[in-house]
Enzyme design. Structure first.
Site, PDB file in Angstrom:
ATOM      1  CB  SER A 263      -7.092 123.691   4.050  1.00  0.00           C
ATOM      2  OG  SER A 263      -8.092 123.025   3.331  1.00  0.00           O
TER       3      SER A 263
ATOM      4  CG  HIS B  46      -6.002 118.705   5.589  1.00  0.00           C
ATOM      5  ND1 HIS B  46      -7.052 119.292   6.259  1.00  0.00           N
ATOM      6  CD2 HIS B  46      -5.869 119.415   4.441  1.00  0.00           C
ATOM      7  CE1 HIS B  46      -7.543 120.278   5.548  1.00  0.00           C
ATOM      8  NE2 HIS B  46      -6.834 120.390   4.437  1.00  0.00           N
TER       9      HIS B  46
ATOM     10  CG  ASP C 239      -7.858 118.796   9.517  1.00  0.00           C
ATOM     11  OD1 ASP C 239      -6.656 118.481   9.436  1.00  0.00           O
ATOM     12  OD2 ASP C 239      -8.497 119.284   8.562  1.00  0.00           O
TER      13      ASP C 239
END
Length: 372
Positions: free
Chosen positions: A216, A111, A141
């Site tokens: 992230s 993402h 992911d």
């Protein structure tokens, strides 16, 4: 007549001087030196440097943690109309990643780089590179980015299968644009298959180390300076946030597939599942004469896709799935994870309860179709 002399005797003078001296010692600001001094504690000896494992772990991994800046070009449907701005607009994003190969292979979250037309990679030493996304896998992911470089610092990879709750967890990344931020906590849980919703194929590591937007794709490391996870998701909770990381063993597996073929392969069997509770079982039994479910907690087959591996293997609606391969399962996410640990085309034993019977069915998972 006695005369009382106004001149104090020598003894009286000495006593008075001593009394005044004692009293003045108890009055603040009356002693010699700086009257504004806050503390008069004696200086303490310097602390001897010790072995701080967090510092050592960060020193080992920190140089390989990178900031990833992305630019996405999106179509503005009102572009050029009534002052609606340009027809193509740019959206900027930021995340983290870590170098796993000295020739510029970087692991991050899918993402973070999803839809990016430009990817920039910045090292802690200030060097910047243009990055190329070699591939990404939205199911887990995980994404792999490559920069043209050599001799880069690399992060050692650990074994997430050995991680246990209570062990130290250290997160490094670039939250909210603050580069090279370090936070620490413990592993709160492992195998969190329901961390970010039902049907996930990731057995997440849960930690209480503070993770924020921008973290992230950054590494979660242990006290030995080994990467054990890829920080990927957070959930806000009263009092504190919960953070989740993709186990590095899964990340390594997906990255290897991307490096080999540009994509990740996932097996599937073709069923729609539902978590079962005793109350739901009673409701189904009362309204559906063809479906008799045990009043227990578990995972039940709601639908079998026609022509799917599950259909060919004999699974039916209302089957209660108890075990996939060697793994006992209690919810749809655990079934997904267990199936994902199999291989496309290889037989996979699925143990089900069907009415009063317990059956072991052989299913051969097929390749999960890619979604555009």
């Amino acid at each position: 007549m006695m005369r009382i002399s106004r001149r104090p005797s020598l003894l009286s003078a000495l006593l008075l001087a001593g009394l005044l001296s004692a009293c003045s010692g108890g009055l603040p600001g009356r002693r010699g030196g700086d009257p504004t001094r806050v503390s008069d504690a004696p200086p303490s000896a310097a602390l001897q440097p010790g072995n701080n494992f967090i510092v050592s772990a960060v020193d080992k991994v920190g140089p390989s943690v990178v900031r990833i800046d992305t630019v996405r070009r999106v179509v503005n449907p009102l572009g050029g109309l009534f002052g609606g701005g340009p027809s193509i607009q740019q959206q900027q994003g930021q995340g983290s990643g870590f170098i796993t190969r000295s020739d510029g292979v970087i692991l991050t979250n899918a993402h973070v780089v999803e839809g990016a037309s430009e990817v920039g990679v910045t090292l802690p030493d200030g060097r910047s590179f243009r990055g190329k996304v070699l591939g990404s896998d939205p199911i887990t992911d995980v994404a792999v980015v490559k920069v043209a470089a050599a001799g880069l610092p690399v992060a050692p990879l650990g074994d997430s299968a050995k991680v246990r709750p209570g062990e130290w967890a250290i997160a490094i990344g670039n939250p909210l644009g603050l580069d090279n931020t370090v936070t620490a906590g413990i592993i709160s849980a492992v195998q969190r298959t329901n961390a970010v919703g039902e049907g996930q194929r990731v057995p997440y590591l849960q930690t209480d180390a503070a993770v924020n937007p921008g973290n992230s794709g950054g590494p979660l490391i242990n006290e030995r300076g080994q990467v054990i996870g890829i920080n990927t998701a957070i959930r806000q909770a009263p009092g504190a946030g919960l953070s989740f990381a993709i186990p590095i063993n899964l990340g390594r597996q997906i990255a290897a597939q991307i490096l080999e073929s540009g994509r990740a392969s996932h097996p599937y069997i073709g069923v729609r599942l539902q978590s079962l509770t005793p109350q739901l079982a009673r409701e189904v039994n009362a309204t559906n004469a063809e479906c008799k479910l045990p009043e227990t907690n578990g995972v039940v087959v709601v639908e079998v896709m026609p022509g799917s591996p599950a259909a060919r293997g004999g699974l039916r609606s209302c089957d209660l799935i108890e075990r996939v391969g060697s793994t006992e399962v209690d919810n749809p996410s655990e079934v997904q994870v267990a199936v994902d640990q199999g291989r496309v085309g290889d037989p996979l034993t699925v143990q089900v309860q069907r009415g009063d019977q317990q059956l072991n069915l052989q299913v051969r998972p097929a390749e999960l179709p890619r979604q555009n």
